[in-house]
Design a protein around this motif. Structure first.
Motif, PDB file in Angstrom:
ATOM      1  N   LYS A  21       0.826  -1.217   0.000  1.00  0.00           N
ATOM      2  CA  LYS A  21       0.000   0.000   0.000  1.00  0.00           C
ATOM      3  C   LYS A  21       0.864   1.273   0.000  1.00  0.00           C
ATOM      4  N   ASN A  22       1.857   1.279   0.889  1.00  0.00           N
ATOM      5  CA  ASN A  22       2.625   2.522   1.089  1.00  0.00           C
ATOM      6  C   ASN A  22       3.704   2.777   0.053  1.00  0.00           C
ATOM      7  N   ILE A  23       4.140   1.735  -0.607  1.00  0.00           N
ATOM      8  CA  ILE A  23       5.224   1.921  -1.596  1.00  0.00           C
ATOM      9  C   ILE A  23       4.729   1.644  -3.016  1.00  0.00           C
ATOM     10  N   PHE A  24       4.314   0.390  -3.256  1.00  0.00           N
ATOM     11  CA  PHE A  24       4.037  -0.005  -4.641  1.00  0.00           C
ATOM     12  C   PHE A  24       2.776   0.679  -5.193  1.00  0.00           C
ATOM     13  N   GLN A  25       1.680   0.566  -4.456  1.00  0.00           N
ATOM     14  CA  GLN A  25       0.444   1.178  -4.994  1.00  0.00           C
ATOM     15  C   GLN A  25       0.557   2.695  -5.060  1.00  0.00           C
ATOM     16  N   LYS A  26       1.264   3.253  -4.120  1.00  0.00           N
ATOM     17  CA  LYS A  26       1.426   4.724  -4.083  1.00  0.00           C
ATOM     18  C   LYS A  26       2.081   5.217  -5.380  1.00  0.00           C
ATOM     19  N   HIS A  27       3.095   4.501  -5.858  1.00  0.00           N
ATOM     20  CA  HIS A  27       3.843   4.999  -7.026  1.00  0.00           C
ATOM     21  C   HIS A  27       3.395   4.393  -8.348  1.00  0.00           C
ATOM     22  N   PHE A  28       2.766   3.209  -8.287  1.00  0.00           N
ATOM     23  CA  PHE A  28       2.345   2.574  -9.542  1.00  0.00           C
ATOM     24  C   PHE A  28       0.872   2.862  -9.847  1.00  0.00           C
ATOM     25  N   ASN A  29       0.220   3.545  -8.959  1.00  0.00           N
ATOM     26  CA  ASN A  29      -1.235   3.713  -8.951  1.00  0.00           C
ATOM     27  C   ASN A  29      -1.897   3.715 -10.339  1.00  0.00           C
ATOM     28  N   GLY A  68      15.456   0.332 -10.904  1.00  0.00           N
ATOM     29  CA  GLY A  68      14.022   0.385 -11.215  1.00  0.00           C
ATOM     30  C   GLY A  68      13.760   1.015 -12.572  1.00  0.00           C
ATOM     31  N   LYS A  69      14.389   2.156 -12.809  1.00  0.00           N
ATOM     32  CA  LYS A  69      14.233   2.825 -14.103  1.00  0.00           C
ATOM     33  C   LYS A  69      14.710   1.885 -15.215  1.00  0.00           C
ATOM     34  N   LEU A  70      15.831   1.215 -14.933  1.00  0.00           N
ATOM     35  CA  LEU A  70      16.401   0.287 -15.913  1.00  0.00           C
ATOM     36  C   LEU A  70      15.418  -0.844 -16.219  1.00  0.00           C
ATOM     37  N   ALA A  71      14.748  -1.339 -15.176  1.00  0.00           N
ATOM     38  CA  ALA A  71      13.831  -2.473 -15.344  1.00  0.00           C
ATOM     39  C   ALA A  71      12.643  -2.084 -16.231  1.00  0.00           C
ATOM     40  N   VAL A  72      12.152  -0.868 -16.048  1.00  0.00           N
ATOM     41  CA  VAL A  72      11.025  -0.423 -16.886  1.00  0.00           C
ATOM     42  C   VAL A  72      11.519  -0.153 -18.306  1.00  0.00           C
ATOM     43  N   CYS A  73      12.611   0.594 -18.430  1.00  0.00           N
ATOM     44  CA  CYS A  73      13.120   0.941 -19.769  1.00  0.00           C
ATOM     45  C   CYS A  73      13.499  -0.314 -20.552  1.00  0.00           C
ATOM     46  N   VAL A 108      11.171   2.387  -6.589  1.00  0.00           N
ATOM     47  CA  VAL A 108       9.779   2.214  -7.030  1.00  0.00           C
ATOM     48  C   VAL A 108       9.232   3.527  -7.599  1.00  0.00           C
ATOM     49  N   GLU A 109       9.592   4.636  -6.966  1.00  0.00           N
ATOM     50  CA  GLU A 109       9.131   5.944  -7.461  1.00  0.00           C
ATOM     51  C   GLU A 109       9.625   6.178  -8.894  1.00  0.00           C
ATOM     52  N   SER A 110      10.899   5.857  -9.142  1.00  0.00           N
ATOM     53  CA  SER A 110      11.415   6.097 -10.493  1.00  0.00           C
ATOM     54  C   SER A 110      10.777   5.134 -11.491  1.00  0.00           C
ATOM     55  N   MET A 111      10.401   3.940 -11.020  1.00  0.00           N
ATOM     56  CA  MET A 111       9.692   3.000 -11.913  1.00  0.00           C
ATOM     57  C   MET A 111       8.336   3.587 -12.299  1.00  0.00           C
ATOM     58  N   GLY A 112       7.649   4.152 -11.295  1.00  0.00           N
ATOM     59  CA  GLY A 112       6.345   4.767 -11.570  1.00  0.00           C
ATOM     60  C   GLY A 112       6.479   5.917 -12.558  1.00  0.00           C
ATOM     61  N   ASN A 113       7.486   6.772 -12.320  1.00  0.00           N
ATOM     62  CA  ASN A 113       7.680   7.929 -13.210  1.00  0.00           C
ATOM     63  C   ASN A 113       8.025   7.489 -14.635  1.00  0.00           C
ATOM     64  N   THR A 114       8.904   6.493 -14.736  1.00  0.00           N
ATOM     65  CA  THR A 114       9.319   6.038 -16.067  1.00  0.00           C
ATOM     66  C   THR A 114       8.153   5.371 -16.791  1.00  0.00           C
ATOM     67  N   ALA A 115       7.365   4.598 -16.049  1.00  0.00           N
ATOM     68  CA  ALA A 115       6.200   3.942 -16.659  1.00  0.00           C
ATOM     69  C   ALA A 115       5.229   4.992 -17.190  1.00  0.00           C
ATOM     70  N   ARG A 116       5.027   6.053 -16.419  1.00  0.00           N
ATOM     71  CA  ARG A 116       4.120   7.123 -16.888  1.00  0.00           C
ATOM     72  C   ARG A 116       4.704   7.791 -18.130  1.00  0.00           C
ATOM     73  N   GLU A 117       6.021   8.032 -18.119  1.00  0.00           N
ATOM     74  CA  GLU A 117       6.646   8.645 -19.300  1.00  0.00           C
ATOM     75  C   GLU A 117       6.442   7.765 -20.541  1.00  0.00           C
ATOM     76  N   ALA A 118       6.548   6.458 -20.329  1.00  0.00           N
ATOM     77  CA  ALA A 118       6.420   5.526 -21.456  1.00  0.00           C
ATOM     78  C   ALA A 118       4.968   5.237 -21.800  1.00  0.00           C
ATOM     79  N   GLY A 119       4.047   5.600 -20.890  1.00  0.00           N
ATOM     80  CA  GLY A 119       2.624   5.328 -21.136  1.00  0.00           C
ATOM     81  C   GLY A 119       2.254   3.879 -20.914  1.00  0.00           C
ATOM     82  N   ILE A 120       3.001   3.188 -20.055  1.00  0.00           N
ATOM     83  CA  ILE A 120       2.707   1.781 -19.750  1.00  0.00           C
ATOM     84  C   ILE A 120       2.214   1.680 -18.310  1.00  0.00           C
ATOM     85  N   LYS A 121       1.279   0.763 -18.065  1.00  0.00           N
ATOM     86  CA  LYS A 121       0.750   0.614 -16.707  1.00  0.00           C
ATOM     87  C   LYS A 121       1.368  -0.608 -16.033  1.00  0.00           C
TER      88      LYS A 121
END
Lengths: 334, 362
Positions: A21-29, A68-73, A108-121
């Motif tokens: 709740k506090n980490i993953f859902q907060k940033h991947f919402n 995290g950023k690397l994993a999304v990219c 996790v925050e950078s994963m959320g940001n990168t996912a939003r930049e890429a338009g992937i959920k």
């Protein structure tokens, strides 16, 4: 919540719930993830691209990004290399007991940001905690799904003689940056990882022309390994022109010093694009105007000769084979 | 502003030099590039493919990893039987095959082996691991010896007592003399190593030229350096001149780096040395002087150099002496490849066989 990851965070109980709740859902919402079901459900229509990758990099944080950023990219770029529009991502975390929660949150925050930049959920995930020394801080696995639009057929098997080889920017930045940080080399220079999601610029290229034969991101093994794979898949020769390959001066300097070759160093924000000569101007026109493609250029061509082999026309005017790398590059003595 | 490399990599100038070389029509000339970095550069820039028939490039014994004897690797692995020993080493020693294992395989088994970029880094490891004993594997020629010596001097000064050096350092000039006397090799001219020459200067080469009648050119490592060096050597040999020309004056002086030589001499003294594939060459090696013996891993751990059999069929010795090309070895590219090197020449990126294999010309 504890300020370090403990085995309780992987227990499946309240502590795990708090972490989600506090980490993953907060940033991947997003709407699919927030349903909290056992699996993500969504509709797909069309030709599906599906890929997975695991990330175990040391150091976890580096100049230009983090694991995290690397994993999304990495996963987004693998989908984009097939011309797919990335849609959904899963992520599995293996956390080492003792990992600071603030580090996890930054990742996790950078994963959320990168996912939003890429338009992937990021729609589904998993967390396991292992005992101290059973892992190296954090390992991440990501899988991604995307849809390949009609009329697009991009594959490592499609290179044909006469095609041109384009690189979307300077080579070796990521590998060089990681090397400097991992080994704590006291070398001055503005070298940072090129880690970036490339799907939007690839989408833009495809909106101008679908006449793309091959795309592949030259990650581990660098440009050399990737082009060797393509030459073998397509049963063609590839000729590179050394004087056209863009390498940052700082990267070249570090490589010269340590006996490394930028062609073999990993890239995490670059794409090799192989197109017929007639599409070169269109592709470069898009790339050069995009944030992640300003240094794009043609570095080689596909040939009938020396099938399955990559050859470099060197600065001195000679020719030599650019072979597959063997293991990691190791620094030389002198 | 151009970087340091650009001026020496100008394709137009390279074409001019290549054109001049292509006009050579005389007797066959054998030029030995002594240094592993030259071998690498020659292969990397495809320089062999640019030379006309009649100008042969022969790779000499200038790769420090290649000439490090088998027993040195065996001894390093033996040291790791002490559970408190950490081995610090340059990366390219990792894959060198010993008799039964390599450092890379030992690391995979869990032995504590750290790759360092400078001998000084191993002192940091020693300071950070007081309950362990750090042994630095010191190999290399005149270029790397001064920094190894400085490291020992610093350890001595700072009384770092959990640090030692397993040395197999070597010197180039004596090896060249022996090669110059070997009629089978038939060297007509030496392309002298830029790095080593920066330390020892050029005077020693004059002796080789006058005593053995073999001229030489000191050259840098960029393609224009090498092409121009070869062109000059061809001209000197054609003129039957025995002179030595320094074409790397931007780095190499006649006297060399006297301070580096002084530091190396303070810590090391000349000794006989086994060159892998070649054998024992008198006074071609360096051992740690008695006054610094508390840092000498050979003495501390009572290690005995012992002869070990090379792999049957391996031609590294002949290749290091320039008698054979890598492609003349039946193992080359078959059972001996970079992912599974049989001989030392296939191990280091500077090794003759590895360079030939990696940068195969088409």
């Amino acid at each position: 919540m504890s300020d370090i990851i403990t085995l309780a965070h992987g227990s499946g109980g309240k502590t795990t719930g708090d972490l989600i709740k506090n980490i993953f859902q907060k940033h991947f919402n997003n709407d699919i993830l927030s349903k909290n079901d056992d699996a993500a459900s969504f509709m797909l229509s069309g030709k599906v691209a599906f890929t997975t990758d695991s990330f175990v990099i040391t150091p976890v944080f580096f100049k230009g990004g983090n694991i995290g950023k690397l994993a999304v990219c990495g996963t987004v770029n693998d989908l984009a290399a097939l011309g797919a529009t990335p849609l959904y991502l899963s992520c599995g975390f293996i956390l080492e007991e003792g990992l600071p929660v603030k580090d996890l949150e930054a990742i996790v925050e950078s994963m959320g940001n990168t996912a939003r930049e890429a338009g992937i959920k990021i729609v589904t995930g998993d967390t396991k905690v292992v005992q101290k020394n059973a892992a190296d801080k954090i390992f991440i696995n990501t899988s991604g799904i995307g849809i390949i639009p009609d009329g697009i057929d991009i594959s490592g098997y499609n290179a044909v003689p006469g095609d041109r080889v384009i690189i979307t920017g300077t080579v070796g930045d990521h590998g060089c940056s990681i090397l400097l940080e991992r080994e704590k080399l006291d070398i001055y220079g503005d070298i940072s990882s090129d880690c970036a999601p490339l799907n939007r610029i690839i989408g833009e290229i495809l909106s101008k022309t679908t006449n793309i034969h091959v795309m592949r991101d030259p990650t581990r093994g660098g440009v050399a390994a990737t082009l060797n794979e393509i030459a073998q898949q397509s049963k063609v020769g590839i000729k590179l022109f050394e004087d056209r390959i863009p390498v940052k001066d700082e990267v070249r300097g570090v490589c010269e010093l340590l006996g490394m070759d930028p062609l073999y160093m990993a890239n995490e924000g670059k794409m090799l694009v192989i197109v017929p000569e007639s599409s070169v101007d269109t592709v470069l026109g898009v790339l050069k105007n995009a944030a992640y493609g300003t240094d794009s250029c043609v570095i080689g061509e596909v040939t009938y000769d020396h099938k399955g082999i990559v050859v470099m026309n060197t600065l001195a005017g000679g020719n030599r084979i650019v072979g597959m790398p063997v293991g990691d590059q190791l620094p030389r003595i002198c | 502003m151009d970087n340091l490399f650009t001026a020496f990599r100008d394709p137009k100038l390279a074409a001019v030099l290549t054109e001049k070389l292509s006009m050579y029509k005389g007797n066959t000339i054998n030029i030995m590039e002594v240094c592993g970095t030259h071998t690498m550069s020659i292969s990397r820039y495809g320089i062999r493919s640019l030379l006309p028939e009649g100008i042969n490039l022969i790779s000499g014994p200038g790769c420090p990893v290649c000439v490090t004897p088998l027993y040195f690797i065996n001894s390093a692995i033996e040291l790791l039987e002490n559970k408190d020993v950490i081995i610090a080493t340059f990366g390219d020693l990792m894959k060198v095959p010993g008799s039964h294992s390599s450092l890379l395989k030992e690391k995979a088994k869990g032995k504590d082996i750290r790759i360092v970029y400078s001998p000084m880094d191993s002192l940091k490891i020693a300071s950070n691991n007081k309950d362990k004993r750090v042994v630095f594997l010191s190999v290399g020629f005149e270029t790397t010896t001064p920094i190894a010596a400085l490291t020992i001097l610093k350890a001595h000064e700072e009384k770092i007592d959990n640090f030692s050096v397993l040395s197999a350092n070597k010197t180039i000039p004596n090896a060249l003399k022996i090669l110059a006397m070997d009629k089978d090799v038939g060297v007509h001219g030496y392309l002298y190593p830029g790095h080593v020459s920066a330390i020892i200067g050029t005077k020693l080469y004059e002796e080789l030229a006058s005593q053995y009648g073999i001229p030489g050119v000191v050259a840098g490592f960029e393609p224009l350096d090498i092409l121009h060096g070869i062109l000059t050597l061809v001209e000197i040999i054609n003129d039957d001149s025995k002179k030595v020309v320094n074409e790397y004056k931007r780095v190499v002086s006649e006297e060399g780096n006297t301070e580096a030589v002084r530091v190396a001499d303070k810590v090391f003294s000349a000794c006989d040395s086994v060159w892998r594939g070649i054998g024992n060459l008198p006074l071609s090696g360096l051992s740690i002087r008695e006054e610094f013996e508390t840092f000498d891993a050979w003495k501390i751990y009572n290690l005995k150099p012992y002869t070990a059999e090379e792999t049957p069929g391996c031609k590294c010795g002949e290749i290091l002496k320039g008698r054979l090309k890598p492609t003349d070895c039946k193992l080359f590219g078959k059972s001996c490849i970079p992912e599974n090197p049989v001989g030392a020449c296939m191990v280091s990126s500077e090794g003759t066989c590895a360079a030939y294999y990696r940068f195969r010309e088409v």
